[in-house]
Write a protein that holds these residues in place. Structure first.
Motif, mmCIF file in Angstrom:
data_model
loop_
_atom_site.group_PDB
_atom_site.id
_atom_site.type_symbol
_atom_site.label_atom_id
_atom_site.label_comp_id
_atom_site.label_asym_id
_atom_site.label_seq_id
_atom_site.Cartn_x
_atom_site.Cartn_y
_atom_site.Cartn_z
ATOM 1 N N THR A 197 0.804 -1.224 0.000
ATOM 2 C CA THR A 197 0.000 0.000 0.000
ATOM 3 C C THR A 197 0.840 1.279 0.000
ATOM 4 O O THR A 197 0.458 2.248 -0.680
ATOM 5 N N GLN A 239 -2.378 4.089 4.906
ATOM 6 C CA GLN A 239 -1.856 2.879 4.286
ATOM 7 C C GLN A 239 -2.292 1.638 5.067
ATOM 8 O O GLN A 239 -2.679 0.625 4.485
ATOM 9 N N LEU A 273 -2.808 0.378 -7.748
ATOM 10 C CA LEU A 273 -2.700 -0.667 -6.741
ATOM 11 C C LEU A 273 -2.116 -1.937 -7.345
ATOM 12 O O LEU A 273 -1.216 -2.570 -6.757
ATOM 13 N N LEU A 329 -6.097 0.966 4.441
ATOM 14 C CA LEU A 329 -6.365 0.369 3.130
ATOM 15 C C LEU A 329 -5.957 -1.101 3.125
ATOM 16 O O LEU A 329 -6.703 -1.966 2.649
ATOM 17 N N ALA A 330 -4.766 -1.388 3.657
ATOM 18 C CA ALA A 330 -4.293 -2.771 3.709
ATOM 19 C C ALA A 330 -5.268 -3.643 4.495
ATOM 20 O O ALA A 330 -5.604 -4.756 4.081
#
Length: 393
Positions: free
Chosen positions: A25, A55, A105, A58-59
């Protein structure tokens, strides 16, 4: 639903993707912002990028979504998706932006994993991504349609700015134009977008902190965040008469004004949704059983102390329990327990709904205590300010 073709591929590769996603990410965001620097102007938070929380969030959301698809074929993690969708709509995320995220991504995944990303792996994870993206787009379309207007941002004028405990300020805004105003629900938040001194606009979500049924004002209470950009600007540079941009109200953690008993457990500036809920309960003359639990470093740091006490006094079946880390400076008429919040010895209604808001470690600890005390996990709800690191964990 994840296809039978992709499911074994995802199941086989989920451990390595899960292990590497926290490395992927940051590469993704670096690639995306290098190609699309305009996304940092009024959409993504530079502060959350710098401290790594975006980050991590999102991960966590990607790993949680993929894990759910493997373990629960034929269903989607509705709670996870709703929480993300409410944050997205408060920032004005549009369907076409999902293609931008996909492009960068997957480039980051290939960069990190190299030859391990075979065509079959790429196809399977592409399916996972678009299952998640399409589900979010659908939810977000519905959330946008529920608003009283079709604008992402509207102008609001600051009409008052008052101290609300050490380091915290309450801001009251009035509409700056004739745009129709959505009536909010207790526990919801709005995004605030402000132009910083370098010309870049930055956003931050703040829970509405007073009664929310009015269409003539929005009230938020913020704590000065030394590592942030929006709260320092608001505290130091925003003055009465200035205009800022606010989003429509969003948030899936809403607290109704009738029904089962509720327990509001908060710490620090996490008291804002609790304060809003209490104000609304008092406004409708609720006789609901309410137990307010709050933890604070010192009494003078308790933002919205007087507002919350007034609301509790107006509710016939509401009680307050306060914990202070430093009890030496408390007022003589303040009842408080020294130390950290503990549910031990409290009479918690068996059918109570528990709402948590505060630092992540605090919420985890209280949630565990509540489950041990017999409150079902399905009756426990939480709100996270900023990226949801609970999900990431």
């Amino acid at each position: 639903m994840l296809s039978e073709k992709s499911r074994p591929v995802i199941e086989a590769t989920l451990p390595i993707i899960g292990e590497r996603i926290s490395h992927i990410t940051p590469k993704f965001y670096s690639r995306m912002f290098a190609a699309r620097p305009e996304l940092l102007d009024g959409l993504f938070s530079r502060a959350n990028q710098n401290n790594g929380t975006q980050q991590q969030a999102l991960a966590g959301s990607i790993a949680a979504f993929a894990t759910h698809l493997v373990n629960n074929p034929g269903t989607l993690p509705e709670a996870v998706l709703a929480r993300i969708a409410h944050k997205h709509t408060s920032l004005g995320i549009a369907p076409e932006q999902y293609q931008i995220v996909y492009e960068h991504l997957f480039a980051a995944i290939v960069d990190d994993l190299g030859e391990a990303v075979t065509p079959a792996v790429a196809e399977a994870w592409t399916e996972v991504y678009w299952l998640m993206a399409d589900a979010l787009i659908k939810i977000e379309k519905g959330l946008y349609a529920q608003q009283a207007n079709d604008k992402i941002w509207t102008d609001w004028t600051l009409v008052s700015k008052t101290i609300a405990g050490v380091g915290s300020i309450t801001f009251r805004f009035a509409p700056a134009d004739e745009t129709a105003v959505t009536v909010a629900k207790p526990g919801q938040f709005v995004s605030v977008r402000v132009p910083l001194l370098d010309g870049i606009r930055q956003c931050r979500q703040y829970t509405l902190s007073d009664a929310v049924t009015s269409t003539t004002e929005r009230v938020i209470t913020t704590k000065f965040d030394e590592g942030g950009e929006v709260s320092p600007f608001m505290h130091q540079n925003l003055n009465v008469g200035d205009t800022v941009e606010l989003s429509n109200p969003y948030g899936d953690l809403t607290i109704d004004t009738s029904g089962a008993p509720i327990v509001l457990a908060t710490a620090g500036i996490g008291c804002t949704p609790s304060a809003s809920a209490l104000a609304n309960l008092a406004a409708v003359g609720s006789d609901r059983q309410v137990l307010v639990l709050h933890a604070e470093a010192t009494e003078d740091a308790w933002a919205l102390k007087e507002q919350m006490r007034e609301s509790i006094a107006a509710l016939p079946n509401a009680d307050l329990k306060l914990w202070l880390e430093d009890i030496t400076a408390k007022a003589d008429d303040t009842e408080a327990t020294e130390g950290y919040m503990s549910l031990a010895g409290l009479d918690l209604p068996a059918d109570a709904r528990l709402y948590l808001c505060g630092p992540l470690a605090f919420m985890r600890a209280v949630r565990s205590q509540a489950i041990d005390a017999g409150i079902p996990a399905t009756h426990i709800h939480y709100e996270v300010f900023g990226p949801d690191l609970w999900l990431a964990a």
